[in-house]
Design a protein around this motif. Structure first.
Motif, PDB file in Angstrom:
ATOM      1  N   SER A  36       0.817  -1.214   0.000  1.00  0.00           N
ATOM      2  CA  SER A  36       0.000   0.000   0.000  1.00  0.00           C
ATOM      3  C   SER A  36       0.849   1.262   0.000  1.00  0.00           C
ATOM      4  O   SER A  36       0.489   2.259  -0.619  1.00  0.00           O
ATOM      5  CB  SER A  36      -0.926   0.001   1.223  1.00  0.00           C
ATOM      6  OG  SER A  36      -1.660   1.197   1.297  1.00  0.00           O
ATOM      7  N   ALA A  37       1.984   1.225   0.674  1.00  0.00           N
ATOM      8  CA  ALA A  37       2.842   2.401   0.772  1.00  0.00           C
ATOM      9  C   ALA A  37       3.849   2.502  -0.364  1.00  0.00           C
ATOM     10  O   ALA A  37       4.558   3.513  -0.476  1.00  0.00           O
ATOM     11  CB  ALA A  37       3.592   2.387   2.110  1.00  0.00           C
ATOM     12  N   GLY A  38       3.893   1.490  -1.222  1.00  0.00           N
ATOM     13  CA  GLY A  38       4.937   1.432  -2.240  1.00  0.00           C
ATOM     14  C   GLY A  38       4.959   2.605  -3.191  1.00  0.00           C
ATOM     15  O   GLY A  38       6.026   3.136  -3.520  1.00  0.00           O
ATOM     16  N   ALA A  39       3.784   3.045  -3.650  1.00  0.00           N
ATOM     17  CA  ALA A  39       3.736   4.146  -4.617  1.00  0.00           C
ATOM     18  C   ALA A  39       4.296   5.424  -4.023  1.00  0.00           C
ATOM     19  O   ALA A  39       5.043   6.157  -4.680  1.00  0.00           O
ATOM     20  CB  ALA A  39       2.301   4.357  -5.102  1.00  0.00           C
ATOM     21  N   VAL A  40       3.960   5.710  -2.768  1.00  0.00           N
ATOM     22  CA  VAL A  40       4.458   6.930  -2.129  1.00  0.00           C
ATOM     23  C   VAL A  40       5.973   6.867  -1.976  1.00  0.00           C
ATOM     24  O   VAL A  40       6.674   7.848  -2.206  1.00  0.00           O
ATOM     25  CB  VAL A  40       3.764   7.153  -0.768  1.00  0.00           C
ATOM     26  CG1 VAL A  40       4.331   8.389  -0.073  1.00  0.00           C
ATOM     27  CG2 VAL A  40       2.256   7.312  -0.960  1.00  0.00           C
ATOM     28  N   TYR A  41       6.497   5.706  -1.611  1.00  0.00           N
ATOM     29  CA  TYR A  41       7.956   5.542  -1.526  1.00  0.00           C
ATOM     30  C   TYR A  41       8.608   5.841  -2.877  1.00  0.00           C
ATOM     31  O   TYR A  41       9.626   6.535  -2.948  1.00  0.00           O
ATOM     32  CB  TYR A  41       8.320   4.114  -1.111  1.00  0.00           C
ATOM     33  CG  TYR A  41       8.161   3.817   0.355  1.00  0.00           C
ATOM     34  CD1 TYR A  41       8.577   4.723   1.330  1.00  0.00           C
ATOM     35  CD2 TYR A  41       7.610   2.612   0.773  1.00  0.00           C
ATOM     36  CE1 TYR A  41       8.429   4.437   2.675  1.00  0.00           C
ATOM     37  CE2 TYR A  41       7.468   2.321   2.125  1.00  0.00           C
ATOM     38  CZ  TYR A  41       7.879   3.237   3.068  1.00  0.00           C
ATOM     39  OH  TYR A  41       7.737   2.952   4.396  1.00  0.00           O
ATOM     40  N   ARG A  42       8.022   5.295  -3.946  1.00  0.00           N
ATOM     41  CA  ARG A  42       8.628   5.474  -5.269  1.00  0.00           C
ATOM     42  C   ARG A  42       8.621   6.948  -5.680  1.00  0.00           C
ATOM     43  O   ARG A  42       9.620   7.444  -6.218  1.00  0.00           O
ATOM     44  CB  ARG A  42       7.887   4.621  -6.297  1.00  0.00           C
ATOM     45  CG  ARG A  42       8.170   3.132  -6.173  1.00  0.00           C
ATOM     46  CD  ARG A  42       7.658   2.361  -7.365  1.00  0.00           C
ATOM     47  NE  ARG A  42       6.204   2.361  -7.424  1.00  0.00           N
ATOM     48  CZ  ARG A  42       5.428   1.470  -6.814  1.00  0.00           C
ATOM     49  NH1 ARG A  42       5.980   0.522  -6.071  1.00  0.00           N
ATOM     50  NH2 ARG A  42       4.122   1.516  -6.931  1.00  0.00           N
ATOM     51  N   TYR A  43       7.523   7.638  -5.447  1.00  0.00           N
ATOM     52  CA  TYR A  43       7.472   9.052  -5.820  1.00  0.00           C
ATOM     53  C   TYR A  43       8.425   9.879  -4.972  1.00  0.00           C
ATOM     54  O   TYR A  43       9.051  10.813  -5.464  1.00  0.00           O
ATOM     55  CB  TYR A  43       6.042   9.589  -5.719  1.00  0.00           C
ATOM     56  CG  TYR A  43       5.128   8.982  -6.738  1.00  0.00           C
ATOM     57  CD1 TYR A  43       5.520   8.878  -8.075  1.00  0.00           C
ATOM     58  CD2 TYR A  43       3.897   8.452  -6.390  1.00  0.00           C
ATOM     59  CE1 TYR A  43       4.711   8.287  -9.024  1.00  0.00           C
ATOM     60  CE2 TYR A  43       3.073   7.867  -7.335  1.00  0.00           C
ATOM     61  CZ  TYR A  43       3.487   7.785  -8.647  1.00  0.00           C
ATOM     62  OH  TYR A  43       2.679   7.197  -9.582  1.00  0.00           O
ATOM     63  N   THR A  95       0.208   5.204 -10.916  1.00  0.00           N
ATOM     64  CA  THR A  95       1.512   4.539 -10.879  1.00  0.00           C
ATOM     65  C   THR A  95       2.471   5.072 -11.940  1.00  0.00           C
ATOM     66  O   THR A  95       3.568   4.545 -12.097  1.00  0.00           O
ATOM     67  CB  THR A  95       1.338   3.022 -11.073  1.00  0.00           C
ATOM     68  OG1 THR A  95       0.704   2.776 -12.334  1.00  0.00           O
ATOM     69  CG2 THR A  95       0.489   2.420  -9.960  1.00  0.00           C
ATOM     70  N   HIS A  96       2.074   6.127 -12.667  1.00  0.00           N
ATOM     71  CA  HIS A  96       2.925   6.672 -13.725  1.00  0.00           C
ATOM     72  C   HIS A  96       3.964   7.622 -13.131  1.00  0.00           C
ATOM     73  O   HIS A  96       3.680   8.394 -12.212  1.00  0.00           O
ATOM     74  CB  HIS A  96       2.073   7.421 -14.755  1.00  0.00           C
ATOM     75  CG  HIS A  96       2.775   7.634 -16.058  1.00  0.00           C
ATOM     76  ND1 HIS A  96       3.785   8.555 -16.224  1.00  0.00           N
ATOM     77  CD2 HIS A  96       2.612   7.034 -17.271  1.00  0.00           C
ATOM     78  CE1 HIS A  96       4.209   8.516 -17.474  1.00  0.00           C
ATOM     79  NE2 HIS A  96       3.521   7.610 -18.128  1.00  0.00           N
ATOM     80  N   ALA A  97       5.172   7.580 -13.673  1.00  0.00           N
ATOM     81  CA  ALA A  97       6.265   8.420 -13.166  1.00  0.00           C
ATOM     82  C   ALA A  97       5.957   9.913 -13.278  1.00  0.00           C
ATOM     83  O   ALA A  97       6.494  10.726 -12.509  1.00  0.00           O
ATOM     84  CB  ALA A  97       7.558   8.100 -13.907  1.00  0.00           C
ATOM     85  N   LEU A  98       5.091  10.300 -14.217  1.00  0.00           N
ATOM     86  CA  LEU A  98       4.746  11.716 -14.376  1.00  0.00           C
ATOM     87  C   LEU A  98       4.047  12.286 -13.162  1.00  0.00           C
ATOM     88  O   LEU A  98       3.978  13.517 -12.993  1.00  0.00           O
ATOM     89  CB  LEU A  98       3.850  11.904 -15.607  1.00  0.00           C
ATOM     90  CG  LEU A  98       4.538  11.989 -16.962  1.00  0.00           C
ATOM     91  CD1 LEU A  98       3.497  12.102 -18.069  1.00  0.00           C
ATOM     92  CD2 LEU A  98       5.495  13.182 -17.009  1.00  0.00           C
ATOM     93  N   VAL A  99       3.497  11.422 -12.292  1.00  0.00           N
ATOM     94  CA  VAL A  99       2.853  11.914 -11.071  1.00  0.00           C
ATOM     95  C   VAL A  99       3.839  12.717 -10.229  1.00  0.00           C
ATOM     96  O   VAL A  99       3.462  13.673  -9.550  1.00  0.00           O
ATOM     97  CB  VAL A  99       2.244  10.748 -10.275  1.00  0.00           C
ATOM     98  CG1 VAL A  99       1.817  11.197  -8.878  1.00  0.00           C
ATOM     99  CG2 VAL A  99       1.043  10.172 -11.015  1.00  0.00           C
ATOM    100  N   ALA A 100       5.116  12.350 -10.278  1.00  0.00           N
ATOM    101  CA  ALA A 100       6.126  13.116  -9.537  1.00  0.00           C
ATOM    102  C   ALA A 100       6.156  14.569 -10.005  1.00  0.00           C
ATOM    103  O   ALA A 100       6.314  15.498  -9.199  1.00  0.00           O
ATOM    104  CB  ALA A 100       7.503  12.474  -9.699  1.00  0.00           C
ATOM    105  N   GLU A 101       5.997  14.790 -11.310  1.00  0.00           N
ATOM    106  CA  GLU A 101       5.952  16.151 -11.840  1.00  0.00           C
ATOM    107  C   GLU A 101       4.704  16.882 -11.353  1.00  0.00           C
ATOM    108  O   GLU A 101       4.741  18.079 -11.047  1.00  0.00           O
ATOM    109  CB  GLU A 101       5.970  16.122 -13.370  1.00  0.00           C
ATOM    110  CG  GLU A 101       7.206  15.503 -13.980  1.00  0.00           C
ATOM    111  CD  GLU A 101       8.464  16.281 -13.641  1.00  0.00           C
ATOM    112  OE1 GLU A 101       8.396  17.522 -13.523  1.00  0.00           O
ATOM    113  OE2 GLU A 101       9.519  15.637 -13.478  1.00  0.00           O
ATOM    114  N   VAL A 102       3.585  16.174 -11.289  1.00  0.00           N
ATOM    115  CA  VAL A 102       2.350  16.771 -10.790  1.00  0.00           C
ATOM    116  C   VAL A 102       2.525  17.224  -9.341  1.00  0.00           C
ATOM    117  O   VAL A 102       2.105  18.317  -8.955  1.00  0.00           O
ATOM    118  CB  VAL A 102       1.177  15.768 -10.900  1.00  0.00           C
ATOM    119  CG1 VAL A 102      -0.105  16.365 -10.327  1.00  0.00           C
ATOM    120  CG2 VAL A 102       0.960  15.351 -12.349  1.00  0.00           C
TER     121      VAL A 102
END
Length: 470
Positions: free
Chosen positions: A17-24, A241-248
């Motif tokens: 559950s926390a994986g996406a937040v860690y990745r961003y 889960t897309h890397a572009l979320v980091a830009e958002v």
């Protein structure tokens, strides 16, 4: 200095559950735009009540890592952070001064207009040669009748993409409200259809519910008997889960109310705590179940019960993230939402530089250094259980009805497994690990795991030995 805090939901049961937040957080950290990027969670650690204590700067921007506005972004997170705000968050966010820190709280990333670009990117991944002549887009949301804001972001993105001219037609459909996803054959006419789930992560809905409701058999499904002729449906991965979320996320942070390019200062209390801890580490110290030993310019962390074992018999990691990933599960592979439970796995060693050691210790035992030092200095304020219980809302509001006997029954099961001493229950802790008592770790407030167990106890559903909660 500037600190960025990413807030996720987390889970008491599921480590993914926390994986996406860690990745961003790691993607944004690599950009070097903030002095630190910290994660915080509702159901994991550092908790929402702890996370601001762990930031080094007096300039803090908090981003809720949620796909839409709703109960958590409007009620739970502001309440637990102590922002003094409830209800819809204005477009520019809100700003508060808390304990000497300027804290800016934004809308969730999913409502930012640039999410339309993420949807488009997902569509192109699923169908690289899409064109407006023959391709329809379905923006698929969860939907709910409990919060009118939940579907608004889906309609807004559908409108933007319809106006962009990239597709022959664009439709907004939902799992749990009208228009339902199962009606898609009645409304979509184009021979090629791209379906983009507007969900934060992969899960039961994206992997099971949506394909079943739409009759999909894989990433590409051909329907021969459609009323308007053969149709091919291309199923994309969820936007969250897309890397572009980091830009958002970075866009949101830059646009936050009162955002300052100058940043703030180093938080004095935080700096003092870590200066005192590093002095201990330079001599070697045991913290909880972990043993920290200096080796020249490096520091080794291992389970205290592995003291004396040959290094080549242990799994070695050399980054704070590696230490985090190793210790988020016990030896049986079960998720550890409470890091101070006495189930730290054995058989590993972390070798970290002086620069990486604080992050490594934070990943191992979040907020323990900050709260331990505050108690050592007699400045840690405990929150009694009745105060915590009265603060709860939604499905947890019933914990305020827990009797003292029920609270102690939960504590006997849950807190007995934890290294911490319950200051919130009136227990005394005369010394801490700062005076080299390894397991002397303060617990100023009941954790969310305890609250979840208390709810089960009041409901008569709790089983002895603990009840897992998602």
């Amino acid at each position: 200095m500037r600190s960025l805090v990413l807030i996720g939901h987390g889970s008491h049961l599921n480590g993914e559950s926390a994986g996406a937040v860690y990745r961003y957080a790691e993607l944004i950290r690599e950009r070097g735009l903030y002095d630190e990027v910290v994660e915080g969670y509702w159901k994991e650690e550092p908790s929402l009540r702890q996370v601001l204590k762990t930031t080094r700067s007096t300039d803090v921007t908090v981003i809720p890592m949620f796909i839409s506005e709703g109960y958590f972004t409007e009620t739970v997170i502001p309440r637990e952070l102590g922002l003094g705000h409830q209800g819809p968050v204005p477009g520019e966010g809100i700003a508060r001064v808390l304990g000497g820190r300027t804290v800016r709280y934004t809308l969730p990333y999913g409502v930012h207009p640039s999410m339309s670009e993420v949807i488009l990117a997902r569509a192109h991944e699923a169908l690289p040669d899409l064109n407006p002549g023959d391709t329809a887009l379905i923006v698929l949301g969860h939907g709910t009748t409990r919060n009118e804001n939940s579907n608004r972001v889906i309609y807004q993105n559908a409108d933007r993409l319809r106006e962009s001219g990239h597709f022959a037609e664009v439709h907004a459909l939902f799992l749990d409200e009208d228009p339902r996803v199962g009606t898609w054959p009645e409304v979509v006419r184009s021979p090629r259809v791209v379906v983009v789930p507007f969900f934060a992560s992969e899960g039961w809905h994206t992997l099971e519910t949506i394909p079943e409701d739409m009759g999909l058999t894989g990433e590409v499904t051909v329907f021969e008997d459609h009323p308007s002729g053969s149709q091919t449906v291309y199923y994309a991965r969820p936007v969250g889960t897309h890397a572009l979320v980091a830009e958002v996320v970075l866009h949101l942070a830059e646009e936050a109310r009162g955002a300052s390019e100058r940043g703030g200062d180093e938080d004095r209390t935080h700096a003092e705590a870590w200066h005192a801890f590093m002095a201990l580490a330079q001599e070697g110290v045991r913290l909880g179940e972990a043993l920290i030993t200096p080796h020249g310019s490096l520091y080794e962390i291992r389970h205290a019960l592995d003291e004396g074992r040959p290094s080549d018999a242990l799994t070695t990691v050399v980054t704070p993230e590696g230490l985090r990933d190793l210790t988020r599960q016990d030896e049986g592979g079960r998720h550890r939402p409470v890091h101070t439970f006495r189930n730290l796995p054995r058989g590993w060693r972390a070798v970290l530089s002086v620069t990486d050691l604080p992050q490594g210790v934070h990943n191992l035992y979040p907020a323990v250094v900050e709260e331990g030092y505050a108690h050592h200095c007699h400045s840690l304020r405990a929150t009694p259980w009745p105060t915590t219980a009265r603060r709860q809302t939604g499905i947890y509001a019933k914990v305020s009805r827990a009797t003292p006997e029920q609270v102690e029954a939960v504590a006997k099961d849950v807190c007995s497994r934890c290294l911490k001493t319950r200051l919130w229950a009136g227990e005394k802790l005369p010394r801490t690990f700062f005076t080299r008592v390894p397991g002397a770790i303060p617990c100023p407030e009941a954790c969310t795991y305890f609250i979840a167990e208390a709810r089960e106890e009041v409901s008569g559903k709790r089983s002895q030995g603990g009840h897992d909660h998602g």
